[in-house]
Design a protein around this motif. Structure first.
Motif, mmCIF file in Angstrom:
data_model
loop_
_atom_site.group_PDB
_atom_site.id
_atom_site.type_symbol
_atom_site.label_atom_id
_atom_site.label_comp_id
_atom_site.label_asym_id
_atom_site.label_seq_id
_atom_site.Cartn_x
_atom_site.Cartn_y
_atom_site.Cartn_z
ATOM 1 N N GLY A 204 0.828 -1.189 0.000
ATOM 2 C CA GLY A 204 0.000 0.000 0.000
ATOM 3 C C GLY A 204 0.872 1.253 0.000
ATOM 4 N N TYR A 205 0.466 2.222 -0.797
ATOM 5 C CA TYR A 205 1.178 3.495 -0.954
ATOM 6 C C TYR A 205 2.591 3.325 -1.502
ATOM 7 N N ILE A 299 3.780 3.513 3.682
ATOM 8 C CA ILE A 299 3.633 4.933 3.936
ATOM 9 C C ILE A 299 4.712 5.375 4.928
ATOM 10 N N ARG A 300 5.112 6.635 4.860
ATOM 11 C CA ARG A 300 6.062 7.161 5.839
ATOM 12 C C ARG A 300 5.286 7.515 7.108
ATOM 13 N N LEU A 301 5.046 6.492 7.867
ATOM 14 C CA LEU A 301 4.167 6.586 9.021
ATOM 15 C C LEU A 301 4.682 7.566 10.057
ATOM 16 N N GLN A 302 5.991 7.690 10.150
ATOM 17 C CA GLN A 302 6.570 8.558 11.167
ATOM 18 C C GLN A 302 6.379 10.037 10.837
ATOM 19 N N VAL A 303 5.981 10.354 9.606
ATOM 20 C CA VAL A 303 5.732 11.754 9.223
ATOM 21 C C VAL A 303 4.297 12.125 9.553
ATOM 22 N N ILE A 330 4.889 9.953 1.535
ATOM 23 C CA ILE A 330 4.902 8.974 0.456
ATOM 24 C C ILE A 330 6.335 8.759 -0.021
ATOM 25 N N ASN A 331 6.730 7.487 -0.186
ATOM 26 C CA ASN A 331 8.024 7.158 -0.784
ATOM 27 C C ASN A 331 7.939 7.271 -2.302
ATOM 28 N N GLY A 469 -2.501 2.819 6.503
ATOM 29 C CA GLY A 469 -1.818 3.782 7.362
ATOM 30 C C GLY A 469 -2.793 4.497 8.263
ATOM 31 N N MET A 470 -3.639 3.716 8.965
ATOM 32 C CA MET A 470 -4.618 4.250 9.915
ATOM 33 C C MET A 470 -5.485 5.343 9.280
ATOM 34 N N VAL A 471 -5.911 5.136 8.058
ATOM 35 C CA VAL A 471 -6.598 6.193 7.319
ATOM 36 C C VAL A 471 -7.966 6.509 7.927
ATOM 37 N N GLY A 472 -8.813 5.486 8.103
ATOM 38 C CA GLY A 472 -10.175 5.742 8.576
ATOM 39 C C GLY A 472 -10.207 6.416 9.932
ATOM 40 N N SER A 473 -9.431 5.893 10.878
ATOM 41 C CA SER A 473 -9.429 6.480 12.223
ATOM 42 C C SER A 473 -8.816 7.871 12.223
#
Length: 821
Positions: A204-205, A299-303, A330-331, A469-473
């Motif tokens: 994903g992503y 996804i660059r989750l830490q950003v 995004i990478n 990447g926890m999109v909905g929440s």
């Protein structure tokens, strides 16, 4: 798909499956319930099965009592396990005459219902954006339990796979030497392994691209691993990098490779971490077989998590979007996951090229060495072609939000949530949690039939697009941010409820006392122990073995409160933890936006430990019930823990969140920070100066601890002078009691908000928690004082001084807030 968006994708075959199992109460005989009500069912130990006589007396006036037993399988009294009595279970009614909801609740969860729920949710692949049927099913199920529910849609930008290829070839004659299968084998005993809707190898992503280059092996793909390659004289510039899963979040592996000039990344599951080195592989055992592929988001989750095109605000249908090239999370190089069967020929092609990895570190050698594979760095003589064709588009995703309105304090809310989407069938991740959420909803519905209502509102959330990447929440939190900061009591997350047999938790320290209390009340399946006892025993065994956390289905942080200080007042010991460890909250599940962005105290928990099917086609009910939870009692235990915590937070007159534990842990955080500074800094003078400035944090922490004890003294005063229920005839005393109780509650659930910095962490401002957040180089893993730690890591001591001052001020302000009666 029922959606207002013209860009919506069509539903998968899941929409045409057989009618879901939503039925009325079964036609079970009432005889067991009548026997229990009469006190006839009794074990030799003297413990009654079912609810106590006192409870029956309180409920005898209503026929709804029978519904509890007709709606669930008959189970022994949770207060008695093989003669063992849990004292906190013996009271059945509160002092004001209301039923004891916790007592009644424990007898409701049904293993049969849980199995039905699990089979429904994991009946096929249900990727984010194409699972409207399950969203509507979940909403309808909530409503059938008497819970107001609705579907809330957002419109994020997401990608889907189109075409993939990994080929090893000779550039001289263009002869293909090896072509990866990129597919998982069919297991004859498991029909879900051949679901036509199963996804191919996919991230994903991930970036769209078709790239070619020599191959380089980079171990786990951490920053330190790339530094080690540089030290060994191996460049990854213009190369295809092969790394293995583990240690850090997969998105960080791709980012690190990109920053070092790589053209693409292949990530495989090494059997040393998750395969035959650990035990028998599926279908003969629970561990990952050779063709298994771990999908997931890069996804660059830490950003920042959530929709890349709407950072910091909700992706409603009409929301403005930034240009994709400006999305910082995004990478930009393509990546694909591989099985270890497909990785083996690539590793063999590296043999004799570059450096043998044993010259770097023995930890670089993986489990395929058992099959004669030598691990070398490369670059290879042959080249690798990596094709990753993906389609990006804006698609609707559906959160299901249920609401039980509070009877006295409806503005304040306890939120409980689980995500619903999966890369495959997702029996463990997340359908075990989705099954538990439905059964929890049913149990709450049964309590409401008895006339119970929680004092505070309970919100039940089934999130979509968490896997990306926890999109909905994240989108929901961003839309509800003002309401959450004013009214959010707590968020309780269960992701993959059952992927192993060891209980694990990540939480704000505010939950320590409550979580330990509740787990003492719930029996651990098929034993004489409580969950608390088993949790402590298992953690002690892991501590003795020195087992390290890796990226797994549990998304657990490696930072445990039991490993920090050998002489802390709460008894945690680096040699032998006195209490079961509660990990710090980093990221990796739906709690992220609640804790790190909104400042709502959060808890995430699971039975974990065997991630052998994580994000693969083999995460099926067949595997889960064959090797991990055959009788569904771990699922049942999770419902009980989850429900008890929700009921306690929503219904107790005084909210049992614990600021004293938080204040004590802040001291631990400071010690952790000091150790990091000492370990990282090459400038002894600067390091010594920084450590001196940390004294400001110690002073602030002491004030926080003093103020926290003041809250506890107020709590004791309330109990001793008034009673928590404020049941007195004198209006003046009643008003004084209510005022003090409200003050205590406002302070304990508001404390977390005072650690939120509106400016956020420098360079990743979406994350706003001053004390803890996902590490810049960890992803899932937590970092204490992230702004300070990153300034120290960068050697920016001027910024370090600024952040120390700001962090100390933040802690002082939180301390003064706790004194506001």
């Amino acid at each position: 798909m029922r959606s207002k968006s013209s860009s919506a994708t069509e539903p998968s075959q899941l929409d045409s499956e057989k009618a879901p199992l939503v039925d009325n109460l079964p036609n079970a005989s009432a005889a067991p319930a009548l026997e229990a009500a009469a006190g006839l069912k009794q074990e030799s130990s003297g413990c009654f099965m079912g609810i106590s006589k006192r409870t029956v007396a309180g409920l005898a006036a209503t026929g709804a009592l029978l519904l509890i037993f007709a709606a669930s399988a008959w189970i022994p009294d949770p207060g008695c396990i093989h003669g063992m009595v849990f004292p906190s279970q013996l009271q059945s009614a509160s002092s004001d005459g209301r039923i004891d909801p916790a007592r009644v609740f424990l007898s409701i969860p049904s293993t049969e219902r849980l199995l039905e729920n699990l089979r429904y949710y994991s009946s096929g692949t249900h990727v984010a954006g194409i699972n409207y049927t399950q969203a509507s099913y979940t909403r309808d199920y909530f409503e059938q339990q008497g819970i107001d529910a609705k579907i809330v849609e957002y419109f994020p930008w997401m990608n889907y796979p189109v075409d993939q290829r990994v080929a090893l070839y000779n550039t001289t004659n263009n002869k293909v030497v090896f072509e990866a299968g990129l597919r998982e084998d069919v297991v004859a005993q498991d029909p879900l392994s051949e679901d036509p809707n199963n996804l191919p190898a996919f991230h994903g992503y991930s970036a769209d691209g078709n790239v070619t280059g020599q191959l380089v092996y980079a171990n786990y793909g951490t920053i330190d691993d790339f530094k080690a390659l540089e030290k060994a004289g191996v460049s990854v510039a213009n190369k295809i990098v092969l790394v293995r899963y583990g240690r850090v979040f997969r998105g960080l592996k791709v980012q690190a490779a990109e920053l070092h000039g790589a053209r693409g990344v292949l990530i495989y599951s090494d059997p040393a971490d998750d395969g035959f080195s650990r035990g028998k592989t599926y279908p003969d055992g629970p561990w990952r077989p050779e063709s298994s592929i771990q999908r997931g988001s890069v996804i660059r989750l830490q950003v920042y998590p959530g929709d890349p095109l709407t950072p910091g605000y909700a992706s409603t249908e009409s929301a403005p979007r930034i240009d994709p090239k400006d999305a910082k999370n995004i990478n930009h190089i393509p990546s694909l996951p591989l099985s270890y069967r497909d990785a083996e020929p690539l590793l063999r092609a590296l043999q004799g090229c570059g450096a043998n990895v044993s010259t770097i570190a023995d930890s670089w050698v993986g489990g395929l060495a058992a099959k004669g594979v030598e691990y070398w760095t490369g670059p290879s003589e042959l080249s690798v072609n990596l094709l990753n064709r993906v389609e990006y588009k804006t698609v609707p995703v559906q959160n299901v939000i249920g609401r039980i309105k509070g009877s006295e304090d409806s503005e304040h809310a306890v939120i409980i949530g689980n995500h619903r989407d999966a890369w495959c069938a997702g029996a463990s991740d997340p359908s075990s949690g989705s099954a538990a959420l439905l059964e929890l909803a049913r149990a709450l519905g049964e309590l409401m039939k008895l006339g119970w209502r929680p004092r505070r509102t309970i919100v039940l959330a089934s999130w979509d697009a968490e896997e990306y990447g926890m999109v909905g929440s994240t989108e929901w939190v961003e839309e509800k941010i003002d309401w959450l900061r004013a009214n959010g009591v707590a968020y309780i997350n269960v992701d993959n409820a059952v992927s192993g047999t060891s209980f694990a938790a990540q939480a704000s320290p505010m939950f320590k006392r409550l979580l330990h209390s509740v787990t003492r009340q719930v029996p651990y399946p098929n034993s004489n122990e409580s969950v608390y006892d088993a949790w402590l025993r298992q953690s002690l065994a892991e501590h003795r073995l020195g087992s390290a956390s890796t990226e797994s289905v549990a998304h657990a942080s490696a930072n445990s409160d039991a490993d920090i200080d050998a002489n802390d007042d709460d008894g945690a010991s680096a040699e032998k933890p006195h209490k079961p460890p509660i990990n710090l909250l980093g990221s990796g599940s739906a709690y992220t936006a609640f804790m790190a962005h909104a400042g709502v105290s959060s808890l995430s928990m699971a039975f974990s430990g065997i991630p052998g099917a994580y994000h693969s086609n083999y995460d099926s009910p067949k595997r889960l019930t064959s090797f991990i939870d055959p009788d569904m009692k771990l699922h049942q235990a999770m419902v009980r823990i989850w429900g008890l915590i929700a009921i306690r937070l929503a219904d107790d007159p005084v909210i049992d969140l614990d600021p004293v534990s938080y204040a004590k842990d802040v001291r631990k955080y400071i010690k952790m920070l000091k150790k990091q500074i000492s370990a990282q800094s090459s400038d002894d003078t600067a390091s010594a100066a920084a450590l001196g400035r940390v004294r400001n944090l110690h002073a602030a922490q002491r004030q926080l601890l003093i103020s926290s004890h003041m809250v506890e003294r107020d709590r004791k005063h309330l109990r001793a002078v008034y009673g928590e229920d404020c049941q007195m005839k004198s209006r003046r005393r009643h008003a004084s009691c209510i005022k003090l109780r409200e003050s205590i509650n406002d302070r304990v659930f508001g404390l977390e908000r005072h650690f939120i910095d509106p400016e956020g962490i420098p360079s990743r401002e979406w994350y706003k928690h001053v004390l803890v957040g996902p590490g810049r180089s960890l992803g899932y893993g937590a970092q204490v004082f992230p702004a300070l730690a990153e300034a120290a890591e960068d050697g920016d001591w001027r910024q370090f001084q600024v952040h120390v001052k700001h962090a100390a001020e933040t802690i002082y302000e939180a301390a003064w807030f706790l004194r506001e009666v």
